[in-house]
Write a protein that holds these residues in place. Sequence first.
Motif, PDB file in Angstrom:
ATOM      1  N   GLN A   6      -0.385  81.485  14.616  1.00  0.00           N
ATOM      2  CA  GLN A   6      -0.428  82.642  13.722  1.00  0.00           C
ATOM      3  C   GLN A   6      -1.834  82.866  13.173  1.00  0.00           C
ATOM      4  O   GLN A   6      -2.280  84.005  13.016  1.00  0.00           O
ATOM      5  CB  GLN A   6       0.568  82.441  12.582  1.00  0.00           C
ATOM      6  CG  GLN A   6       2.015  82.465  13.035  1.00  0.00           C
ATOM      7  CD  GLN A   6       2.972  81.917  11.996  1.00  0.00           C
ATOM      8  OE1 GLN A   6       2.600  81.077  11.169  1.00  0.00           O
ATOM      9  NE2 GLN A   6       4.216  82.360  12.045  1.00  0.00           N
ATOM     10  N   GLY A  34      -4.524  85.268  14.891  1.00  0.00           N
ATOM     11  CA  GLY A  34      -4.515  86.691  14.588  1.00  0.00           C
ATOM     12  C   GLY A  34      -4.787  86.975  13.125  1.00  0.00           C
ATOM     13  O   GLY A  34      -5.525  87.900  12.783  1.00  0.00           O
ATOM     14  N   GLN A  38      -1.634  90.882  19.161  1.00  0.00           N
ATOM     15  CA  GLN A  38      -1.501  90.440  17.784  1.00  0.00           C
ATOM     16  C   GLN A  38      -2.853  90.059  17.174  1.00  0.00           C
ATOM     17  O   GLN A  38      -3.077  90.261  15.983  1.00  0.00           O
ATOM     18  CB  GLN A  38      -0.504  89.277  17.712  1.00  0.00           C
ATOM     19  CG  GLN A  38       0.911  89.738  18.010  1.00  0.00           C
ATOM     20  CD  GLN A  38       1.900  88.600  18.152  1.00  0.00           C
ATOM     21  OE1 GLN A  38       2.430  88.106  17.164  1.00  0.00           O
ATOM     22  NE2 GLN A  38       2.131  88.173  19.386  1.00  0.00           N
ATOM     23  N   ILE A  72       3.831  94.218  23.160  1.00  0.00           N
ATOM     24  CA  ILE A  72       4.458  93.033  22.556  1.00  0.00           C
ATOM     25  C   ILE A  72       5.260  92.406  23.689  1.00  0.00           C
ATOM     26  O   ILE A  72       6.413  92.740  23.923  1.00  0.00           O
ATOM     27  CB  ILE A  72       5.364  93.431  21.376  1.00  0.00           C
ATOM     28  CG1 ILE A  72       4.558  94.181  20.324  1.00  0.00           C
ATOM     29  CG2 ILE A  72       6.019  92.182  20.765  1.00  0.00           C
ATOM     30  CD1 ILE A  72       5.386  94.726  19.181  1.00  0.00           C
ATOM     31  N   PRO A  81       7.572  87.798  19.203  1.00  0.00           N
ATOM     32  CA  PRO A  81       6.177  87.721  18.758  1.00  0.00           C
ATOM     33  C   PRO A  81       6.047  86.710  17.630  1.00  0.00           C
ATOM     34  O   PRO A  81       6.783  86.765  16.646  1.00  0.00           O
ATOM     35  CB  PRO A  81       5.867  89.146  18.291  1.00  0.00           C
ATOM     36  CG  PRO A  81       7.193  89.791  18.066  1.00  0.00           C
ATOM     37  CD  PRO A  81       8.131  89.147  19.029  1.00  0.00           C
ATOM     38  N   GLY A  89       2.098  88.802  14.250  1.00  0.00           N
ATOM     39  CA  GLY A  89       2.338  90.223  14.425  1.00  0.00           C
ATOM     40  C   GLY A  89       3.325  90.815  13.446  1.00  0.00           C
ATOM     41  O   GLY A  89       3.145  91.947  12.978  1.00  0.00           O
ATOM     42  N   LEU A 142       2.388  94.242  11.701  1.00  0.00           N
ATOM     43  CA  LEU A 142       2.909  95.482  12.280  1.00  0.00           C
ATOM     44  C   LEU A 142       3.563  96.420  11.272  1.00  0.00           C
ATOM     45  O   LEU A 142       3.343  97.645  11.336  1.00  0.00           O
ATOM     46  CB  LEU A 142       3.894  95.164  13.399  1.00  0.00           C
ATOM     47  CG  LEU A 142       3.288  94.899  14.774  1.00  0.00           C
ATOM     48  CD1 LEU A 142       4.319  94.270  15.695  1.00  0.00           C
ATOM     49  CD2 LEU A 142       2.752  96.196  15.384  1.00  0.00           C
ATOM     50  N   THR A 156       9.144  95.616  20.779  1.00  0.00           N
ATOM     51  CA  THR A 156       9.580  94.215  20.765  1.00  0.00           C
ATOM     52  C   THR A 156      10.745  93.979  21.714  1.00  0.00           C
ATOM     53  O   THR A 156      10.789  92.976  22.434  1.00  0.00           O
ATOM     54  CB  THR A 156       9.981  93.802  19.343  1.00  0.00           C
ATOM     55  OG1 THR A 156       8.869  94.006  18.461  1.00  0.00           O
ATOM     56  CG2 THR A 156      10.394  92.332  19.297  1.00  0.00           C
TER      57      THR A 156
END
Length: 264
Positions: free
Chosen positions: A92, A95, A119, A137, A146, A150, A154, A167
């Motif tokens: 994570q 991003g 992402q 995605i 994801p 993201g 998003l 998604t």
Amino acid sequence: MANVSLKIEDHVAHVTLMRGEKMNALSFELVEELIAAGESLMERGDVRAVVLSGEGKAFCAGMDVANFATLAGQDPWARIMPRSHGNANLFQQVGLIWHKLPVPVIAALQGVAYGGGFQIALGADVRIAAPGTKLSIMEIKWGLIPDMGGMALLPHLARSDVIRRMTYTGDPVEAEQAERWGLVTEIAEDPLAAAREMAAQIAGKSPSAIRAAKALIGYAEAHSGDADAVLLEESRAQAALIGQPDQMEVIAANLQKRAPVFRG
């Protein structure tokens, strides 16, 4: 760093993914180096903007498929659940680090930005894409969701139905459609040149005002249902700028019809 290039010129940090022969697919090494590059900029007072790009024909094709075999042989809970980077895990953070930086980040996109690559781009403040760039995605293709920040980013950019469509299907969308959906800021024939031009423009503005603006926008997004708190934070941030050296230099430069010169 073998997989990421970091150069700082004229107060702009240029961060480039350097696995062009692999469409900048995210190996574990590239992920760790990209995070290290971003985190090295957190305390750099001389950096006023960041340009994030990928060498070659693609921005980033997503996770290197070679990683899936490695991950499949590990305990997913032990690998994914620990919060190794504040509120995020390793994947994570790659991003989110760009979202967390105190200065604006402009991503230049070409070719594809798939899965993790998409992402990473979402973590930027601005995304400039070449015509026909494809974004996806793509995690559903591998039976996954994801998971690289993201879903924290998003909902601030696109409608719920757009997020769900992308998604659920994993279908790539071209930059022109992504722009209409709010996922791409603008289209440019040469996105890297456009990103560099924008970064240079930002670097010429008051550094303290730019940092305050990014922080205020983030605060407003996080407290979108509390107008009183946002208005109070807006006033606090403005009061902290008025009469300070950067603002006084902007005033002097405007009156003297010259470019401002800031310390640092």
